[in-house]
Design an enzyme around this catalytic site. Structure first.
Site, PDB file in Angstrom:
ATOM      1  N   LYS A  48     -14.229   0.807  -3.808  1.00  0.00           N
ATOM      2  CA  LYS A  48     -15.278   1.229  -2.860  1.00  0.00           C
ATOM      3  C   LYS A  48     -16.372   1.995  -3.604  1.00  0.00           C
ATOM      4  O   LYS A  48     -17.552   1.732  -3.418  1.00  0.00           O
ATOM      5  CB  LYS A  48     -14.688   2.141  -1.779  1.00  0.00           C
ATOM      6  CG  LYS A  48     -13.827   1.433  -0.766  1.00  0.00           C
ATOM      7  CD  LYS A  48     -13.432   2.394   0.344  1.00  0.00           C
ATOM      8  CE  LYS A  48     -12.326   1.846   1.191  1.00  0.00           C
ATOM      9  NZ  LYS A  48     -11.760   2.822   2.112  1.00  0.00           N
ATOM     10  N   GLU A  97       0.833  -1.214   0.000  1.00  0.00           N
ATOM     11  CA  GLU A  97       0.000   0.000   0.000  1.00  0.00           C
ATOM     12  C   GLU A  97       0.864   1.259   0.000  1.00  0.00           C
ATOM     13  O   GLU A  97       0.424   2.311  -0.452  1.00  0.00           O
ATOM     14  CB  GLU A  97      -0.927  -0.003   1.228  1.00  0.00           C
ATOM     15  CG  GLU A  97      -2.363   0.303   0.876  1.00  0.00           C
ATOM     16  CD  GLU A  97      -3.336   0.133   2.033  1.00  0.00           C
ATOM     17  OE1 GLU A  97      -4.383  -0.474   1.810  1.00  0.00           O
ATOM     18  OE2 GLU A  97      -3.065   0.605   3.156  1.00  0.00           O
ATOM     19  N   HIS A 119       8.172 -27.046  -1.257  1.00  0.00           N
ATOM     20  CA  HIS A 119       7.535 -28.174  -1.950  1.00  0.00           C
ATOM     21  C   HIS A 119       6.335 -27.704  -2.763  1.00  0.00           C
ATOM     22  O   HIS A 119       5.504 -28.492  -3.159  1.00  0.00           O
ATOM     23  CB  HIS A 119       7.139 -29.247  -0.931  1.00  0.00           C
ATOM     24  CG  HIS A 119       8.339 -29.748  -0.177  1.00  0.00           C
ATOM     25  ND1 HIS A 119       8.986 -30.917  -0.495  1.00  0.00           N
ATOM     26  CD2 HIS A 119       9.041 -29.190   0.838  1.00  0.00           C
ATOM     27  CE1 HIS A 119      10.021 -31.075   0.313  1.00  0.00           C
ATOM     28  NE2 HIS A 119      10.080 -30.034   1.120  1.00  0.00           N
TER      29      HIS A 119
HETATM   30  O1  PA5 Z   1      -3.408   1.247   5.951  1.00  0.00           O
HETATM   31  C1  PA5 Z   1      -4.488   1.775   5.743  1.00  0.00           C
HETATM   32  O2  PA5 Z   1      -4.646   2.992   5.841  1.00  0.00           O
HETATM   33  C2  PA5 Z   1      -5.699   0.945   5.394  1.00  0.00           C
HETATM   34  O3  PA5 Z   1      -5.358  -0.392   5.230  1.00  0.00           O
HETATM   35  C3  PA5 Z   1      -6.743   1.043   6.493  1.00  0.00           C
HETATM   36  O4  PA5 Z   1      -6.178   0.644   7.707  1.00  0.00           O
HETATM   37  C4  PA5 Z   1      -7.971   0.207   6.173  1.00  0.00           C
HETATM   38  O5  PA5 Z   1      -8.512   0.585   4.943  1.00  0.00           O
HETATM   39  C5  PA5 Z   1      -9.030   0.366   7.259  1.00  0.00           C
HETATM   40  O6  PA5 Z   1      -9.389   1.693   7.394  1.00  0.00           O
HETATM   41  P1  PA5 Z   1     -10.153   2.216   8.655  1.00  0.00           P
HETATM   42  O7  PA5 Z   1      -9.285   2.071   9.838  1.00  0.00           O
HETATM   43  O8  PA5 Z   1     -10.464   3.639   8.371  1.00  0.00           O
HETATM   44  O9  PA5 Z   1     -11.402   1.376   8.810  1.00  0.00           O
END
Ligand code: PA5
Length: 431
Positions: A421, A286, A307
């Protein structure tokens, strides 16, 4: 205290001597971006000084809440997705066990939910809770994430049906933004105990905030040691020089990325690190995977996957980097016993420990994969405990920020996550 080391010995033939020299200036600039807050995403650097500046009052409140939950419940359901659950789950499994819930213990079972929309997964957790007393920790920085919010609605109903609304509200703990979001509004209205995800720390950098610490305290994990380990890493990695292991890791992976090594595989030899590898994948994926950039993070469990994916690692497309997370010492020592009959022809291993045999497999694999054309890095820790894990978390976080800055992207945003989303909301008719 012996601590983490980073080695590039098994990547020497790909990197050459003094490999960091050509990228030193860029590393200095990346380091400056982190400490002088001059880079993209500089509003999200709260994790840098978090270990040393941790709010002791909040830490105390987390411990108090954890004690209350331990008394209240035999089971805790932790709701969260992405950065709002991966760190806690990684630490729970690395420090306790992937089979934590099945093992005999004095602390509550912990189930992770709110990270999927699977009806079967939800139903299974409900079945496993059965008649046990339970509490919920709901974690969402935005307070609006669909997967987590849906699970919260479902589990909240179960809690209210079982205990009535007033007691249910005493069994709900929310970790969210200090002032905004639906979860914060609900917490205010219903009187849930709440903890804050700091504004300047994004989900994947939040494991050492209440996001990770509250669930871990419930499992009896020593938060002070975890934070002390991270503090030591904070102190060591601050040093802007070529001996800095985070400089070496970030620099080496970016140099190889520029030579078309587009995929990095984290390999590990302890099943208890499986969720840690999931946390690592999110952190790097990310942070770096944007603007058509990034090294795709994958993971393999060894020797198990030798394996299965071992064939690909040895002879498949040569765009791979392998980073081995090697832990020198297991928590248990198991020795292969003598067997005079030797029917299984294994007596050459008599008297040897499983750790020793695992280490030979690790060394052999390093050699084999390097020979096969895969540069290998080694992140070595002497053993797995709270202190070492705190250090390791910080090491990966810091290396990731440096590496993303070296590749020219903002390490702290995730614009691509919004696309699915919006399309999903349209299909579901959300206004
Ligand atoms: O690293 C990040 O920012 C994302 O993976 C969020 O943690 C994830 O989308 C969850 O978001 P939130 O804590 O707003 O529910």
């Amino acid at each position: 205290m012996k601590k983490l080391t980073f080695k590039t010995t098994y990547a020497d033939n790909f990197l050459g001597e003094n490999f960091l020299s050509p990228i030193k200036k860029e590393l200095e600039i990346a380091q400056e971006k982190i400490f002088a807050k001059t880079g993209a995403g500089s509003d999200f650097l709260g994790w840098v000084n978090l270990p040393s500046d941790y709010d002791q009052k909040e830490l105390q409140q987390i411990k108090v809440a954890a004690k209350k939950i331990q008394k209240q419940s035999q089971t805790v359901v932790v709701l969260g997705i992405g950065g709002s659950y991966l760190g806690a789950r990684a630490a729970l499994e690395a420090l306790r066990s992937p089979n934590y819930n099945q093992l005999e213990k004095k602390t509550p079972n912990i189930y992770f939910s709110g990270n999927t929309l699977s009806a079967d997964a939800f139903a299974e957790i409900v079945a496993m809770i059965g008649q046990q007393d339970f509490s919920i920790i709901v974690i969402s920085k935005s307070g609006t994430t669909t997967e987590t919010a849906v699970a919260f609605r479902l589990f909240r109903k179960l809690l209210i049906d079982k205990y009535g609304r007033q007691e249910a509200n005493q069994r709900i703990y929310a970790v969210t933004d200090k002032s905004k979001g639906v979860l914060k509004e609900m917490s205010n209205q219903e009187g849930y105990t709440t903890f804050v995800v700091p504004d300047d720390i994004g989900g994947r950098y939040s494991v050492l905030t209440a996001v990770g610490l509250l669930p871990l305290a419930i499992a009896g994990i020593n938060l002070d040691d975890l934070l002390t380990g991270a503090q030591e890493a904070q102190k060591n990695l601050k040093k802007g020089n070529l001996q800095n292991p985070a400089w070496q890791y970030a620099g080496a992976r970016q140099l190889l990325a520029r030579k078309d090594k587009t995929m990095e595989v984290l390999s590990y030899y302890q099943p208890r690190f499986r969720q840690l590898s999931e946390w690592w994948k999110q952190l790097f994926g990310e942070s770096e995977g944007k603007e058509q950039q990034g090294i795709f993070p994958a993971s393999v469990e060894l020797t198990t996957d030798l394996h299965s994916l071992g064939q690909y690692l040895q002879e498949g497309k040569r765009n791979l980097i392998e980073t081995v997370l090697w832990c020198k010492k297991s928590q248990q020592t198991i020795t292969i016993h003598e067997d005079k009959e030797n029917l299984d022809k294994l007596s050459f291993l008599s008297g040897k420990t499983l750790d020793f045999i695992n280490e030979q497999a690790f060394k052999a694999t390093l050699n084999a994969h390097q020979e096969g054309g895969v540069p290998n890095f080694i992140v070595e820790i002497p053993e797995m405990n709270e202190w070492q894990l705190g250090y390791l978390f910080y090491f990966f976080e810091f290396s990731c920020a440096l590496s993303a800055y070296l590749s020219g992207v903002n390490p702290f945003n995730q614009p691509g996550v919004e696309v699915y989303k919006q399309k999903m909301f349209k299909l579901l008719g959300k206004n």
